[in-house]
Design an enzyme around this catalytic site. Structure first.
Site, PDB file in Angstrom:
ATOM      1  CD  GLU A  26     -13.510 -11.888  52.101  1.00 25.11           C
ATOM      2  OE1 GLU A  26     -13.272 -12.343  50.961  1.00 25.11           O
ATOM      3  OE2 GLU A  26     -13.339 -10.689  52.400  1.00 25.11           O
ATOM      4  CE1 TYR A  58       8.667 -30.472  40.432  1.00 25.21           C
ATOM      5  CE2 TYR A  58      10.427 -29.631  39.060  1.00 25.21           C
ATOM      6  CZ  TYR A  58       9.607 -30.666  39.448  1.00 25.21           C
ATOM      7  OH  TYR A  58       9.736 -31.903  38.870  1.00 25.21           O
ATOM      8  CD  GLU A  78      -4.746  -6.018  45.201  1.00 24.69           C
ATOM      9  OE1 GLU A  78      -5.545  -5.547  44.379  1.00 24.69           O
ATOM     10  OE2 GLU A  78      -5.123  -6.631  46.228  1.00 24.69           O
ATOM     11  CE  LYS A 103     -10.813 -13.982  48.014  1.00 21.82           C
ATOM     12  NZ  LYS A 103     -11.168 -12.806  48.864  1.00 21.82           N
TER      13      LYS A 103
END
Length: 145
Positions: A26, A58, A78, A103
Site C-alpha cells: 500500500e 469550497y 484515523e 477507501k
C-alpha cells in the site's frame, strides 16, 4: 441531510488518489479515497452580499484537502482524518467540522470502509462549556426554588 442548528458548507464525494495504508504494497501505490466534509460556519454575510470574498470557498477547501492527502501519506484513515480536520479548523472560519474518509477499494465485499470524525474549533469548545455551565446553574437554581 445534516442535523445541525447552524449553517453548513459541504463537500460530498471528493475523490483523491493518495498513499494510504499500513502494508508495504500500500505504501508503494496510490489508492482512491472518497471524502465528505461538513463545515459549520456563518454564511449570513455571503447570503447578503452575494460576494465570494464573504463565503467559505469550497473550491479552496477541496484543493487544500486534496493536497494534504497527498502530502500526509498516512498509514491509518484515523490519522489522515484527524490531520485534515485540524488543518481545516486552523485555516477556515468554521466552528465545527464533520469529516468522513472512505477507501472504496479496501474490502471487496463492501462498497467502502472508512472513518467519520467531528471536531470543534477551540473557541467553540469554550463556548459550549460556558453554555453547559449556564444551563447547570439555571437547573440548580430552579431546583432550589
Amino acid at each position: 441531510m445534516f442535523h445541525t442548528e447552524s449553517d453548513v458548507v459541504f463537500v460530498k464525494g471528493l475523490k483523491v488518489e493518495a498513499v494510504i495504508g499500513v502494508y508495504d504494497w500500500e505504501r508503494a501505490i496510490t489508492q482512491p479515497l472518497l471524502i465528505d466534509i461538513a463545515l459549520e460556519t456563518d454564511i449570513s454575510a455571503a447570503a447578503v452580499s452575494d460576494n465570494v470574498d464573504d463565503a467559505l470557498n469550497y473550491k479552496a477547501v477541496c484543493d487544500d484537502v486534496s493536497e494534504w492527502c497527498k502530502e500526509i501519506k498516512a498509514k491509518l484513515l484515523e490519522h489522515l482524518a484527524g490531520q485534515i480536520a485540524d488543518k481545516l479548523l486552523t485555516k477556515y472560519a468554521c466552528h465545527k467540522i464533520t469529516l468522513s474518509v472512505a477507501k472504496p477499494t479496501a474490502i471487496a465485499q463492501a462498497d467502502a470502509v472508512g472513518v467519520q470524525i467531528t471536531r470543534y474549533a477551540s473557541a467553540s469548545i469554550d463556548e459550549l462549556a460556558t453554555k453547559e455551565a449556564a444551563k447547570e446553574a439555571d437547573n440548580s437554581q430552579s431546583n432550589d426554588a
